[in-house]
Every structure is written in structure tokens, then in C-alpha cells.
Enzyme design. Sequence first.
Site, PDB file in Angstrom:
ATOM      1  N   ALA A 214       0.841  -1.200   0.000  1.00  0.00           N
ATOM      2  CA  ALA A 214       0.000   0.000   0.000  1.00  0.00           C
ATOM      3  C   ALA A 214       0.875   1.249   0.000  1.00  0.00           C
ATOM      4  O   ALA A 214       0.489   2.299  -0.513  1.00  0.00           O
ATOM      5  CB  ALA A 214      -0.919  -0.007   1.210  1.00  0.00           C
ATOM      6  N   TYR A 216       3.409   2.405  -1.937  1.00  0.00           N
ATOM      7  CA  TYR A 216       3.815   1.911  -3.258  1.00  0.00           C
ATOM      8  C   TYR A 216       5.301   1.598  -3.425  1.00  0.00           C
ATOM      9  O   TYR A 216       5.676   0.600  -3.976  1.00  0.00           O
ATOM     10  CB  TYR A 216       3.417   2.927  -4.333  1.00  0.00           C
ATOM     11  CG  TYR A 216       1.951   2.868  -4.729  1.00  0.00           C
ATOM     12  CD1 TYR A 216       0.993   2.305  -3.893  1.00  0.00           C
ATOM     13  CD2 TYR A 216       1.542   3.420  -5.941  1.00  0.00           C
ATOM     14  CE1 TYR A 216      -0.341   2.274  -4.253  1.00  0.00           C
ATOM     15  CE2 TYR A 216       0.199   3.391  -6.310  1.00  0.00           C
ATOM     16  CZ  TYR A 216      -0.739   2.817  -5.454  1.00  0.00           C
ATOM     17  OH  TYR A 216      -2.043   2.799  -5.829  1.00  0.00           O
ATOM     18  N   GLU A 223      12.206 -10.924  -9.469  1.00  0.00           N
ATOM     19  CA  GLU A 223      13.600 -11.395  -9.600  1.00  0.00           C
ATOM     20  C   GLU A 223      14.357 -11.212  -8.295  1.00  0.00           C
ATOM     21  O   GLU A 223      15.094 -12.100  -7.848  1.00  0.00           O
ATOM     22  CB  GLU A 223      14.328 -10.604 -10.698  1.00  0.00           C
ATOM     23  CG  GLU A 223      13.731 -10.742 -12.084  1.00  0.00           C
ATOM     24  CD  GLU A 223      12.651  -9.697 -12.375  1.00  0.00           C
ATOM     25  OE1 GLU A 223      11.878  -9.352 -11.457  1.00  0.00           O
ATOM     26  OE2 GLU A 223      12.590  -9.231 -13.519  1.00  0.00           O
ATOM     27  N   CYS A 253      13.990  -5.162 -14.453  1.00  0.00           N
ATOM     28  CA  CYS A 253      14.161  -3.715 -14.338  1.00  0.00           C
ATOM     29  C   CYS A 253      15.619  -3.407 -13.977  1.00  0.00           C
ATOM     30  O   CYS A 253      16.395  -4.311 -13.639  1.00  0.00           O
ATOM     31  CB  CYS A 253      13.218  -3.157 -13.270  1.00  0.00           C
ATOM     32  SG  CYS A 253      13.773  -3.495 -11.587  1.00  0.00           S
ATOM     33  N   CYS A 256      16.868  -4.752 -10.597  1.00  0.00           N
ATOM     34  CA  CYS A 256      17.069  -6.213 -10.578  1.00  0.00           C
ATOM     35  C   CYS A 256      18.319  -6.598 -11.363  1.00  0.00           C
ATOM     36  O   CYS A 256      19.055  -7.501 -10.977  1.00  0.00           O
ATOM     37  CB  CYS A 256      15.842  -6.930 -11.132  1.00  0.00           C
ATOM     38  SG  CYS A 256      14.446  -6.851 -10.003  1.00  0.00           S
TER      39      CYS A 256
HETATM   40  N1  THU Z   1       8.071  -6.126 -11.862  1.00  0.00           N
HETATM   41  C1  THU Z   1       8.777  -7.256 -11.586  1.00  0.00           C
HETATM   42  O1  THU Z   1       8.480  -7.958 -10.620  1.00  0.00           O
HETATM   43  N2  THU Z   1       9.814  -7.592 -12.406  1.00  0.00           N
HETATM   44  C2  THU Z   1      10.139  -6.946 -13.554  1.00  0.00           C
HETATM   45  O2  THU Z   1      11.042  -7.356 -14.241  1.00  0.00           O
HETATM   46  C3  THU Z   1       9.400  -5.724 -13.929  1.00  0.00           C
HETATM   47  C4  THU Z   1       8.400  -5.220 -12.944  1.00  0.00           C
HETATM   48  C5  THU Z   1       6.932  -5.799 -10.999  1.00  0.00           C
HETATM   49  C6  THU Z   1       7.131  -4.649 -10.056  1.00  0.00           C
HETATM   50  C7  THU Z   1       5.702  -4.200  -9.835  1.00  0.00           C
HETATM   51  O3  THU Z   1       5.120  -4.993  -8.812  1.00  0.00           O
HETATM   52  C8  THU Z   1       4.987  -4.542 -11.121  1.00  0.00           C
HETATM   53  O4  THU Z   1       5.829  -5.452 -11.805  1.00  0.00           O
HETATM   54  C9  THU Z   1       4.709  -3.330 -11.996  1.00  0.00           C
HETATM   55  O5  THU Z   1       5.851  -2.562 -12.177  1.00  0.00           O
END
Ligand code: THU
Length: 298
Positions: A214, A216, A223, A253, A256
Amino acid sequence: MKIIWQNDLAVEPSLLSRLQAAADCAAVTEGIERPCAVCVRLCDDEAIHALNRDYRGVDRVTDVLSFPLAEYPAGVTAGHADGIIRELYDDDAEACMLGDLVICVPQLYRQAEEYGHSPAREAAYLTVHGLCHLFGYDHIDPNDQREMRTMEEKILSAVGLSRDDHSPVSDETLLALAREAMERSYSPYSHFPVGAALLCEDGRVFQGCNIENASYGLGMCAERTAVFKAVSEGEHAFTAVAIASKGTVAWPCGACRQVLNEFAPHLRVLVTWDGHVEESTLDALLPHSFGPEKLIHE
Ligand code: THU
């Protein structure tokens, strides 16, 4: 695989996590496509002795007992019996209930000692064996026994515990484990579920999902969840990661990529979404990276 625990005694957490990982790999390797559940009871000698006597007419302690809820036709197992699995749907479990496993904890410890391996490893062996029975495998006839043994080996290899160590985890298994992990995503804000499956050099696989909050900014990607789980269990060497999403591709991202780079700069990265699969490497995804080697001073 959802586990409904019924623990008669306190058990080491590492044992429970190995057991859960073995169950996840088992369902995926068998090819069960619906969310499924199993009730696992961890009990003492006396309890399993009574069950073994009452249900099987065998008056002694044993290591694991399986009580399947389905009856599979001869030669058919859960992965090829979607119609049967569908019928097992249980509203409370929100999954298809395959049956019960009962594992005797003192016997598990005695066997671990006897075979010279950890109780967590023995827990995985017993779980895989018991689950194969719940999937409809048997070992009375030698042919059936061979099939059951082959499936046990495949599953154990996906958990990194193969007895023969000649069957590495396939990309298909890793991708399926990422898709399965995605189903456990907690993403009520983005509605973008992501799953990851991280393959360790020794064959173990750690799964992760994105976990939002919550507040954010505190959300965590799939990953990194997988990496943190693995590192906190003592694993530092990774060979591949599979990432699953829906609707669009989810390459890792930036954050990660950086965290993965710490441990595995040459990692293979597989992504899957809506039936597509693509592959890259962390070197390609994070050029000119900044890693631990930059901080090692003579
Ligand atoms: N997210 C991931 O878990 N891995 C990724 O490679 C890209 C984004 C998640 C983070 C967030 O909970 C949601 O996707 C939207 O960004």
C-alpha cells in the site's frame, strides 16, 4: 503447489521450505496445469504407526504415507488427467485437492542420519515420493516402478537434489516454474503479476513473485525476491533466471539487473509471456556494469 500444513510438532523452517520447493517442482514437472493443493501432516512415530496399521494393515512405523483423492486409470498420471484433476477443485483451498501426505518426522531424521545427508534433503525425497503416489504413480509392477523412479528423478533434479545428477533443469522446467510463481504474485496495485525462477549452479531453483505494498515504493520485484531467497539459503552461484509475465514482456528492471549482476554477471535471462519465449544475457542487458570487482583493492 499450495500446502495445507497440519504440523503435530515443531519443525526446522529449512525443512519446510525444502518441502515446499519439492512440491512446487513436482507439480510443474508432472505437468499439472491447474493450481493444486495437498494437505501435509508432519507427525511422530506413534501417529504414523497407527495410520500404517489402520489403513494398510502394516503394523510398524514408516516414513511417508500418501492418501490420494483421485483414482487414475491404469497407466495414467495426474499430468495427463486434466479431467480428473478438474473434478478435485476445492472451494476452500481454491485449488484442486490431490490428497494427503503424512510424513513421520523422527523417521525422517533417522533416515537422514543413516544416508548421511541433511534432514531437509530427506524431507524433499519423502515429499517427492509421496507426491508421485498422489499423482497416480506406483511401484508394485517393475514397469510402473521404473516410470515412478524416472519422474522422481526429474523432480529431484529440478529441486537440485538429483541422485544421479545427470539431468539438469531444462529451460522448459525453469520457464514453467516462473509461470507458476507468477500465480502467487501479490500485485493488487499494478495488476501486473510477475514470476521468476532462478537456477543455481548446483541445480536448485528458487522462485519469486512481485510483492507490492500500500506504500507503493516498498514493492519488490519477482527477480529480487528470488535472489534474496536464494542468497539467504546460502546460494551465490546462479546460471539462469526465467521471468514470466502476461500481456507484455518483463525484462528485469534496472534495479534487478544490478542485484543479479552482483552474483552472476554472465547469467542467462529467459523471459516468457503469452506463449512467447526470448533469451538474453545479463552482460547484454547491463553493459558497462558496476560490480563487486570494482571495489576489490589490492
Ligand atoms: N516487476 C517485476 O516484478 N519484475 C520486472 O522485471 C518488472 C516489474 C513488478 C514490479 C511491480 O510490482 C509490477 O511489476 C509493476 O511494475
